[in-house]
Design a protein around this motif. Structure first.
Motif, PDB file in Angstrom:
ATOM      1  N   MET A  94     -82.800  24.299 -20.430  1.00 52.11           N
ATOM      2  CA  MET A  94     -82.749  22.881 -20.782  1.00 52.11           C
ATOM      3  C   MET A  94     -81.339  22.306 -20.777  1.00 52.11           C
ATOM      4  O   MET A  94     -81.134  21.157 -20.434  1.00 52.11           O
ATOM      5  CB  MET A  94     -83.365  22.656 -22.170  1.00 52.11           C
ATOM      6  CG  MET A  94     -84.825  23.051 -22.267  1.00 52.11           C
ATOM      7  SD  MET A  94     -85.867  22.251 -21.041  1.00 52.11           S
ATOM      8  CE  MET A  94     -85.865  20.572 -21.608  1.00 52.11           C
ATOM      9  N   GLY A  95     -80.361  23.098 -21.175  1.00 51.74           N
ATOM     10  CA  GLY A  95     -79.047  22.502 -21.395  1.00 51.74           C
ATOM     11  C   GLY A  95     -79.101  21.641 -22.649  1.00 51.74           C
ATOM     12  O   GLY A  95     -80.140  21.522 -23.305  1.00 51.74           O
ATOM     13  N   ASP A 138     -75.917  25.326 -25.879  1.00 52.31           N
ATOM     14  CA  ASP A 138     -76.752  25.119 -24.696  1.00 52.31           C
ATOM     15  C   ASP A 138     -78.042  25.904 -24.890  1.00 52.31           C
ATOM     16  O   ASP A 138     -77.996  27.126 -24.822  1.00 52.31           O
ATOM     17  CB  ASP A 138     -76.067  25.752 -23.461  1.00 52.31           C
ATOM     18  CG  ASP A 138     -75.297  24.758 -22.641  1.00 52.31           C
ATOM     19  OD1 ASP A 138     -74.561  23.965 -23.246  1.00 52.31           O
ATOM     20  OD2 ASP A 138     -75.414  24.796 -21.401  1.00 52.31           O
ATOM     21  N   PRO A 139     -79.171  25.258 -25.102  1.00 52.38           N
ATOM     22  CA  PRO A 139     -80.383  26.092 -25.152  1.00 52.38           C
ATOM     23  C   PRO A 139     -80.599  26.700 -23.773  1.00 52.38           C
ATOM     24  O   PRO A 139     -81.012  26.034 -22.840  1.00 52.38           O
ATOM     25  CB  PRO A 139     -81.491  25.104 -25.519  1.00 52.38           C
ATOM     26  CG  PRO A 139     -80.784  23.929 -26.106  1.00 52.38           C
ATOM     27  CD  PRO A 139     -79.471  23.850 -25.364  1.00 52.38           C
ATOM     28  N   ALA A 140     -80.260  27.964 -23.649  1.00 47.77           N
ATOM     29  CA  ALA A 140     -80.219  28.607 -22.332  1.00 47.77           C
ATOM     30  C   ALA A 140     -81.395  29.564 -22.196  1.00 47.77           C
ATOM     31  O   ALA A 140     -81.231  30.765 -22.094  1.00 47.77           O
ATOM     32  CB  ALA A 140     -78.900  29.329 -22.148  1.00 47.77           C
ATOM     33  N   GLY A 179     -85.377  28.367 -13.826  1.00 43.32           N
ATOM     34  CA  GLY A 179     -85.499  27.801 -15.169  1.00 43.32           C
ATOM     35  C   GLY A 179     -84.982  26.373 -15.245  1.00 43.32           C
ATOM     36  O   GLY A 179     -85.522  25.521 -15.955  1.00 43.32           O
ATOM     37  N   ARG A 180     -83.922  26.105 -14.504  1.00 38.80           N
ATOM     38  CA  ARG A 180     -83.376  24.747 -14.506  1.00 38.80           C
ATOM     39  C   ARG A 180     -84.332  23.785 -13.795  1.00 38.80           C
ATOM     40  O   ARG A 180     -84.480  22.634 -14.182  1.00 38.80           O
ATOM     41  CB  ARG A 180     -81.981  24.728 -13.874  1.00 38.80           C
ATOM     42  CG  ARG A 180     -81.296  23.385 -13.875  1.00 38.80           C
ATOM     43  CD  ARG A 180     -81.199  22.741 -15.266  1.00 38.80           C
ATOM     44  NE  ARG A 180     -81.666  21.381 -15.236  1.00 38.80           N
ATOM     45  CZ  ARG A 180     -81.775  20.572 -16.307  1.00 38.80           C
ATOM     46  NH1 ARG A 180     -81.446  20.997 -17.519  1.00 38.80           N
ATOM     47  NH2 ARG A 180     -82.237  19.363 -16.180  1.00 38.80           N
ATOM     48  N   ASN A 230     -68.504  32.111 -18.245  1.00 38.39           N
ATOM     49  CA  ASN A 230     -69.712  31.591 -18.881  1.00 38.39           C
ATOM     50  C   ASN A 230     -70.242  30.314 -18.237  1.00 38.39           C
ATOM     51  O   ASN A 230     -70.451  29.298 -18.910  1.00 38.39           O
ATOM     52  CB  ASN A 230     -69.445  31.360 -20.383  1.00 38.39           C
ATOM     53  CG  ASN A 230     -70.733  31.363 -21.198  1.00 38.39           C
ATOM     54  OD1 ASN A 230     -71.730  31.982 -20.798  1.00 38.39           O
ATOM     55  ND2 ASN A 230     -70.736  30.653 -22.313  1.00 38.39           N
ATOM     56  N   TYR A 231     -70.465  30.382 -16.955  1.00 40.39           N
ATOM     57  CA  TYR A 231     -71.068  29.254 -16.231  1.00 40.39           C
ATOM     58  C   TYR A 231     -72.448  28.952 -16.813  1.00 40.39           C
ATOM     59  O   TYR A 231     -73.278  29.842 -16.982  1.00 40.39           O
ATOM     60  CB  TYR A 231     -71.179  29.608 -14.742  1.00 40.39           C
ATOM     61  CG  TYR A 231     -71.921  28.569 -13.940  1.00 40.39           C
ATOM     62  CD1 TYR A 231     -71.470  27.253 -13.891  1.00 40.39           C
ATOM     63  CD2 TYR A 231     -73.091  28.889 -13.248  1.00 40.39           C
ATOM     64  CE1 TYR A 231     -72.156  26.292 -13.172  1.00 40.39           C
ATOM     65  CE2 TYR A 231     -73.781  27.937 -12.519  1.00 40.39           C
ATOM     66  CZ  TYR A 231     -73.314  26.638 -12.493  1.00 40.39           C
ATOM     67  OH  TYR A 231     -73.994  25.684 -11.782  1.00 40.39           O
ATOM     68  N   ARG A 232     -72.672  27.688 -17.140  1.00 39.24           N
ATOM     69  CA  ARG A 232     -73.940  27.285 -17.770  1.00 39.24           C
ATOM     70  C   ARG A 232     -74.143  25.798 -17.548  1.00 39.24           C
ATOM     71  O   ARG A 232     -73.295  25.146 -16.931  1.00 39.24           O
ATOM     72  CB  ARG A 232     -73.898  27.603 -19.269  1.00 39.24           C
ATOM     73  CG  ARG A 232     -72.767  26.877 -20.012  1.00 39.24           C
ATOM     74  CD  ARG A 232     -72.573  27.498 -21.393  1.00 39.24           C
ATOM     75  NE  ARG A 232     -71.584  26.774 -22.213  1.00 39.24           N
ATOM     76  CZ  ARG A 232     -70.270  26.848 -22.066  1.00 39.24           C
ATOM     77  NH1 ARG A 232     -69.740  27.570 -21.084  1.00 39.24           N
ATOM     78  NH2 ARG A 232     -69.464  26.190 -22.871  1.00 39.24           N
ATOM     79  N   VAL A 233     -75.261  25.250 -18.025  1.00 37.31           N
ATOM     80  CA  VAL A 233     -75.583  23.857 -17.691  1.00 37.31           C
ATOM     81  C   VAL A 233     -74.474  22.902 -18.129  1.00 37.31           C
ATOM     82  O   VAL A 233     -74.108  21.992 -17.391  1.00 37.31           O
ATOM     83  CB  VAL A 233     -76.936  23.434 -18.310  1.00 37.31           C
ATOM     84  CG1 VAL A 233     -77.243  21.975 -17.983  1.00 37.31           C
ATOM     85  CG2 VAL A 233     -78.063  24.321 -17.788  1.00 37.31           C
ATOM     86  N   SER A 234     -73.921  23.113 -19.325  1.00 39.06           N
ATOM     87  CA  SER A 234     -72.971  22.106 -19.817  1.00 39.06           C
ATOM     88  C   SER A 234     -71.698  22.061 -18.977  1.00 39.06           C
ATOM     89  O   SER A 234     -71.241  20.972 -18.614  1.00 39.06           O
ATOM     90  CB  SER A 234     -72.651  22.322 -21.303  1.00 39.06           C
ATOM     91  OG  SER A 234     -72.179  23.634 -21.517  1.00 39.06           O
TER      92      SER A 234
END
Ligand code: GLS
Length: 820
Positions: free
Chosen positions: A75-76, A112-114, A121-122, A626-630
């Motif tokens: 979700m991010g 970030d709800p990961a 998932g995205r 830590n690559y992630r949605v945010s």
């Protein structure tokens, strides 16, 4: 129009009150995290009103509902996205400023709800956003993992995984719904009993362990339409308060085991993308959320409908990959054992309610479960799958008499294994791939036999992304500029972006476009300095590859090419070379040793290159931790070049490619996945395409003939790069990268050395990179390319994708929530 709740004074008052009630503090005393909570509760308040309103509208209009069943929802962060969709971002930003607060800092407090790995998932998250925005009633069904995707730390160049305890401070955008709890059963045995009234066997599941599934609901706000849908993720609790008489009966063991099961089942997301780990706990997770979700969906249906045989008129279950495919058999079980239907009727309903999306052809991702494990864990469900399989084999025999090859290739249960994709195809009424090329490969290669037998089920739905998050929220400067030029309709109708094409030769507009890009590059440079301690020059070309780390995605090709460039610059210091910053971001699955080594290699190359004064800063290499949605939102906005360099045929679609394009970064890529359609939209002259085609690759795979050794022996520059992996150039330990070196050349590699054709595509890639440089040097040409990428990205909105799912597969009804 702004809701009263977002009227500034009202909003400020509410934030202060929330700080007081939640923490017994004044605003001045509260931490940023506490203020984030307080702000979120204020926002949630508004959302809950719309949530109730949506519920009412749904009850009145009784629309068909899609249940999007997915092990992953990436979700991010929710706060900023909700504000965008509520049309209140600007007001809230100002209100917070008046309180002396910076909205970015407040947003940064949110974990970030990961609950997902990567693209799959995205995609599920983008789909929920589009469903709500397009006024469709939808539930996301998933798991409330206590620990989401691990946090990646880079220590001494290595990836180190740290737990992601995202629920530590409590998550403001979720609501526990204990009143909808369901029981899920594991293990035990099936007792068969004759039912003299119905004149048939009854199947009774006994001796099982039970877990209580408790749903938590997260609101999914539509854009400016008051729609709020629900992401329902299930937590597991021990059943104790249902029937804690085990202790009385002396069944201490069983009680403790049930407690353990509940504790472990939702503990952690498996961090594998495109790879099946085959762990028993994973199958437990799958059945756990599928069973709970189906029970809830059927209970909801039955509240207002009395004919279960018409379930398909109001309900559709979309299975996001094979992970939730056990749904097929669980639905059969519920219809037969609990609703009392006969097999044929139950099958008729099930096959009208279930549809399947395939997201990969990577063979190691295809889910197969050993019969022993499956039947032990889910004895009744397994029985049902056996019966589905028995009947399907009869069908095969009827269609292809005497052809045992077909049975071998298509059976659901074969060779001691349950093949989940086969189950999904046999029971689903729709089977779709996620990009045109991918769907063609499914039809003509991977699932050829199924396509021949049931061609009507197969269809393509090219993926998409939500512009609300990846432009409106992630790139506010560009978003404002676009709105300035063509009005705000693009937010819900991305095809409007094509109107920007008239600016392709407008010097002022091009200048503005590139100024925005530059500011976004400065923003990323600042992020990199703060988080990586590396200084990068925003005047250099930002060449970016961010995605999961996997050999087929070929981060290795990218870094080997960096080494090649480094050698070139060292050998020819006078050479004309436009400064480049190569930026990587990628998590490797915790157990994927070679992928982790590639991360180490990237960091070792970075160390050498970034610290070599002799190259005058012409090259920089950065690995973003830590690559992630945010941080993705910041990264896409700042990209000059989008690296999409998978081995052709391997990347089903890709969705990062679309996010880069939307933000005005031309694609440097192979003709793979959705890249093919991107090039078609933007024109080949506005992309940098290289490498072997999927046909060539598949031909090599089927017929052999690929010889990386030959390339090694005949191309001294490539050989030099490879030698540097093992001669101490990037690590004093010459064995450090031996495995990577061997993976490319050692004949003992199965199925072949250089499985992903890195050497085969190397020259073509280097040449494409040269074209990138030439194009970039021509400022006007580059600006035009960049702008045209944004202007031509309209097709890649998930709104378009969702509308296609609705038209061709789901047939949902539009719902009106907002009264005018
Ligand atoms: C994936 C594919 O690898 C991606 O190409 C695709 O874009 C994504 C969404 O359809 O699904 N499959 C997978 O297992 N992980 C993915 O990201």
């Amino acid at each position: 129009m702004i809701d009263k709740q977002f009227e500034k004074e009202e909003f400020k008052k509410s934030v202060k009150e929330n700080v007081k009630f939640l923490y017994r503090k004044t605003l001045e005393e509260a931490t940023q995290e506490q203020i984030f909570q307080a702000v979120s509760y204020t926002v949630k308040d508004v959302i809950i009103d719309n949530w109730l309103k949506s519920q009412k509208a749904y009850e009145k209009q009784d629309p068909k509902i899609v249940y999007y069943m997915s092990m992953e929802f990436l979700m991010g962060r929710a706060l900023g996205n909700n504000l965008i969709n509520l049309g209140a971002y600007g007001e809230v930003k100002e209100a917070l400023e008046e309180l002396g607060l910076d909205i970015n800092c407040i947003e940064d407090q949110e974990p970030d709800p990961a609950l997902g790995n990567g693209g799959l998932g995205r995609l599920a998250a983008c789909f929920l956003d589009s469903l709500a925005t397009l006024n469709y009633c939808a539930y996301g069904c998933g798991i409330r993992y206590r620990y989401g995707m691990f946090k990646q730390e880079i220590r001494d160049g290595y990836q180190v995984e740290a737990p992601d305890n995202w629920l530590k401070n409590g998550y403001p955008f979720e609501l526990r719904r204990p009143e909808y709890a369901k029981e899920v059963h594991f293990g035990g045995y099936v007792r068969v009993e004759w039912d003299p009234v119905k004149n048939e066997n009854k199947f009774i599941h006994e001796g099982y362990q039970a877990v209580k599934a408790v749903p938590y609901d997260m609101p999914i706000t539509g854009y400016n339409n008051d729609v709020v849908n629900t992401l329902r993720i299930w937590d597991a609790e021990p059943i104790v308060d249902f029937n804690l008489d085990s202790f009385d009966k002396g069944d201490y063991h069983n009680a403790v085991e049930q407690e353990n099961l509940a504790r472990t089942i939702v503990e952690v997301l498996y961090p594998n993308d495109n790879h099946m780990a085959g762990k028993e706990l994973r199958l437990k997770q799958q059945y756990f959320f599928v069973s709970a979700s189906l029970q809830a969906a059927i209970a909801k249906y039955k509240k207002t409908h009395d004919d279960i045989t018409k379930l398909h008129e109001k309900v559709v279950f979309q299975m996001n990959d094979t992970h939730p495919t056990v749904a097929v058999a669980e639905l059969m079980r519920i219809l037969i054992d609990e609703e009392g239907l006969g097999w044929d009727q139950a099958w008729d309903i099930t096959t009208k309610c279930c549809a399947y999306t395939n997201h990969t052809i990577m063979s190691e991702a295809l889910e197969k479960w050993p019969i022993e494990l499956f039947s032990r864990l889910l004895p009744r469900v397994y029985q049902i799958i056996e019966e589905i399989n028995r009947r399907f084999i009869l069908e095969i025999q009827q269609k292809y008499p005497g052809n045992f090859e077909k049975i071998k290739k298509m059976a659901i249960i074969y060779d001691g294994q349950v093949k989940m994709a086969h189950l999904a195809i046999v029971a689903g009424y729709s089977v779709n791939g996620v990009a045109r090329l991918h769907t063609e490969i499914l039809k003509n290669q991977e699932l050829k036999d199924f396509y021949e037998m049931m061609p009507e089920k197969f269809n393509n739905k090219t993926n998409g992304i939500t512009q609300r998050r990846f432009l409106a929220h992630g790139n506010p400067l560009l978003a404002d500029w676009v709105t300035d030029k063509i009005g705000p309709d693009w937010i819900t109708d991305l095809s409007q972006l094509s109107k920007l094409k008239v600016y392709a030769d407008d010097e002022k507009a091009l200048q503005e476009f590139m100024t925005i890009k530059f500011k976004n590059k400065e923003r990323l440079a600042k992020y990199i300095l703060e988080h990586n301690g590396v200084e990068v020059d925003p005047h250099s070309i930002f060449d970016i590859q961010v995605k999961r780390l996997h050999e087929y995605k070929r981060q290795l090709l990218n870094i080997l090419h960096v080494i090649y460039l480094y050698n070139q610059i060292k050998a020819h210091p006078e050479m004309d070379f436009y400064p480049r910053t190569f930026i990587f971001g990628a998590k490797a699955s915790a157990a994927y040793a070679r992928a982790k080594k590639i991360i180490k290699l990237i960091n070792c190359v970075a160390d050498v290159v970034n610290n070599d004064a002799s190259i005058n800063g012409k090259l920089k290499v950065v690995f973003i931790e830590n690559y992630r949605v945010s941080n993705a939102e910041i990264i896409f906005a700042a990209a000059d070049v989008s690296e999409q360099i998978s081995t052709a045929s391997k990347e089903a679609s890709g969705t990062g490619n679309m996010k880069f394009m939307l933000n005005g970064a031309p694609t440097l890529g192979t003709m793979d996945g959705a890249n093919v359609e991107i090039v078609q939209e933007v024109g080949e002259e506005n992309a940098f395409i290289f490498g072997m085609s999927s046909d060539q690759i598949i031909n090599y795979e089927n017929n052999g003939g690929y010889d990386p050794d030959f390339i090694y022996n005949t191309d001294p520059e490539i050989r030099q790069v490879l030698m540097q992996l093992i001669n101490g150039t990037f690590s004093s330990d010459t064995e450090m990268f031996r495995d990577i070196y061997n993976s490319l050349l050692d004949k003992r590699n199965m199925p072949r050395p250089d499985q992903y054709f890195i050497l085969g595509d190397f020259r073509s890639y280097a040449e494409a990179q040269k074209r990138v440089e030439e194009a970039y040097k021509d400022e006007k040409r580059w600006a035009k390319m960049a702008l045209l990428n944004t202007a031509c990205s309209g097709k890649f909105t998930s709104d378009r994708t969702i509308q296609e799912y609705v038209d061709d597969i789901w047939h949902l009804d539009k719902v009106v929530v907002k009264e005018n």
